[in-house]
Scaffold this motif. Structure first.
Motif, PDB file in Angstrom:
ATOM      1  N   TYR A 151       0.855  -1.192   0.000  1.00  0.00           N
ATOM      2  CA  TYR A 151       0.000   0.000   0.000  1.00  0.00           C
ATOM      3  C   TYR A 151       0.883   1.230   0.000  1.00  0.00           C
ATOM      4  CZ  TYR A 151      -4.810  -1.586   0.450  1.00  0.00           C
ATOM      5  OH  TYR A 151      -6.052  -2.108   0.194  1.00  0.00           O
ATOM      6  N   VAL A 152       0.393   2.285  -0.654  1.00  0.00           N
ATOM      7  CA  VAL A 152       1.121   3.547  -0.762  1.00  0.00           C
ATOM      8  C   VAL A 152       0.168   4.684  -0.418  1.00  0.00           C
ATOM      9  CG1 VAL A 152       2.410   5.051  -2.326  1.00  0.00           C
ATOM     10  CG2 VAL A 152       2.539   2.565  -2.612  1.00  0.00           C
ATOM     11  N   LEU A 153       0.633   5.635   0.368  1.00  0.00           N
ATOM     12  CA  LEU A 153      -0.118   6.843   0.699  1.00  0.00           C
ATOM     13  C   LEU A 153       0.184   7.895  -0.365  1.00  0.00           C
ATOM     14  CD1 LEU A 153      -1.374   8.412   3.556  1.00  0.00           C
ATOM     15  CD2 LEU A 153       0.713   9.631   2.997  1.00  0.00           C
ATOM     16  N   VAL A 154      -0.867   8.423  -1.015  1.00  0.00           N
ATOM     17  CA  VAL A 154      -0.723   9.494  -2.007  1.00  0.00           C
ATOM     18  C   VAL A 154      -1.804  10.535  -1.766  1.00  0.00           C
ATOM     19  CG1 VAL A 154       0.321   8.096  -3.847  1.00  0.00           C
ATOM     20  CG2 VAL A 154      -2.155   8.312  -3.736  1.00  0.00           C
ATOM     21  N   GLY A 155      -1.718  11.624  -2.482  1.00  0.00           N
ATOM     22  CA  GLY A 155      -2.720  12.673  -2.373  1.00  0.00           C
ATOM     23  C   GLY A 155      -4.095  12.178  -2.801  1.00  0.00           C
ATOM     24  N   SER A 156      -5.103  12.967  -2.458  1.00  0.00           N
ATOM     25  CA  SER A 156      -6.487  12.613  -2.808  1.00  0.00           C
ATOM     26  C   SER A 156      -7.089  13.621  -3.787  1.00  0.00           C
ATOM     27  CB  SER A 156      -7.347  12.569  -1.543  1.00  0.00           C
ATOM     28  OG  SER A 156      -7.485  13.870  -0.993  1.00  0.00           O
ATOM     29  N   GLY A 157      -6.268  14.575  -4.230  1.00  0.00           N
ATOM     30  CA  GLY A 157      -6.773  15.650  -5.071  1.00  0.00           C
ATOM     31  C   GLY A 157      -7.017  16.923  -4.272  1.00  0.00           C
ATOM     32  N   ARG A 158      -7.062  16.767  -2.947  1.00  0.00           N
ATOM     33  CA  ARG A 158      -7.239  17.893  -2.024  1.00  0.00           C
ATOM     34  C   ARG A 158      -6.118  17.848  -0.989  1.00  0.00           C
ATOM     35  NH1 ARG A 158     -12.397  17.032   1.011  1.00  0.00           N
ATOM     36  NH2 ARG A 158     -11.916  19.081   1.808  1.00  0.00           N
ATOM     37  N   ARG A 159      -5.884  18.972  -0.331  1.00  0.00           N
ATOM     38  CA  ARG A 159      -4.874  18.987   0.740  1.00  0.00           C
ATOM     39  C   ARG A 159      -5.391  18.253   1.976  1.00  0.00           C
ATOM     40  NH1 ARG A 159      -0.300  21.210   0.865  1.00  0.00           N
ATOM     41  NH2 ARG A 159      -0.365  21.858   3.032  1.00  0.00           N
ATOM     42  N   ARG A 160      -6.696  18.251   2.171  1.00  0.00           N
ATOM     43  CA  ARG A 160      -7.282  17.521   3.287  1.00  0.00           C
ATOM     44  C   ARG A 160      -7.615  16.122   2.784  1.00  0.00           C
ATOM     45  NH1 ARG A 160      -9.496  18.087   8.053  1.00  0.00           N
ATOM     46  NH2 ARG A 160      -9.386  20.352   8.121  1.00  0.00           N
TER      47      ARG A 160
END
Length: 185
Positions: A151-160
């Protein structure tokens, strides 16, 4: 549900929280295809005040330092033509813009796209750009080390908020090209 990595108060399958995502990311999740089921993409709430990497991992889990990726927009130029692309590398590395990226794009010159270009073209917030939901036809250059992680943590399109995505899913994104050495120490 518990997040597959990190220590987050709220973790939800991304298809169940499309309202938390920017339109292009929500559309990509809604129309997801590939060997990884869409419900394995997990949205986690995060606080933008802890966005700085050192503070983020201190708050959400030290192990995330080795399991996070950055997505940056680059511009390759050749003969008056500009090609925009996304590069996904582990957060402990930097993108080899002048080597691997420039050669892959067949560009004479490559550089990071301006903030206005990156946000305007993707429809995402600066600091939250993700390779999921990018404009059609964009090359998505992915470092092989990203694909190798469970698994990798990446952005969601928003800063939150962030997305937790199985590494192998990055290789199946539209326009994805997996490259050795895209991220350098």
């Amino acid at each position: 549900m518990d997040a597959p990595i990190g220590h987050f108060d709220n973790a939800t399958p991304a298809p169940d929280c499309l309202d938390e995502l920017t339109r292009p990311v929500a559309d990509a999740v809604r129309h997801w295809s590939g060997s990884v089921p869409a419900d394995q993409l997990v949205y986690v709430e995060t606080d933008p005040q802890w966005a700085d990497t050192a503070v983020f991992v201190e708050h959400y889990g030290q192990e995330l330092l080795e399991q996070s990726a950055n997505c940056v927009v680059v511009a390759g130029k050749r003969g008056g033509e500009t090609t925009l692309a996304a590069c996904v590398v582990l957060s402990t590395t930097r993108v080899d813009v002048n080597g691997v990226v420039r050669r892959q794009l067949g560009a004479r010159k490559a550089s990071f796209a301006s903030m206005d270009t990156a946000t305007g073209e993707t429809g995402m917030e600066y600091g939250g750009i993700t390779p999921i939901g990018l404009p059609e036809g964009w090359p998505v250059l992915v470092d092989s080390a990203v694909v190798d992680l469970p698994y990798v943590l990446v952005g969601s399109g928003r800063r939150r908020g962030k997305l937790l995505v199985p590494g192998k899913a990055f290789a199946e994104l539209p326009g994805a090209v997996v490259l050795e050495g895209l991220g350098v120490a």
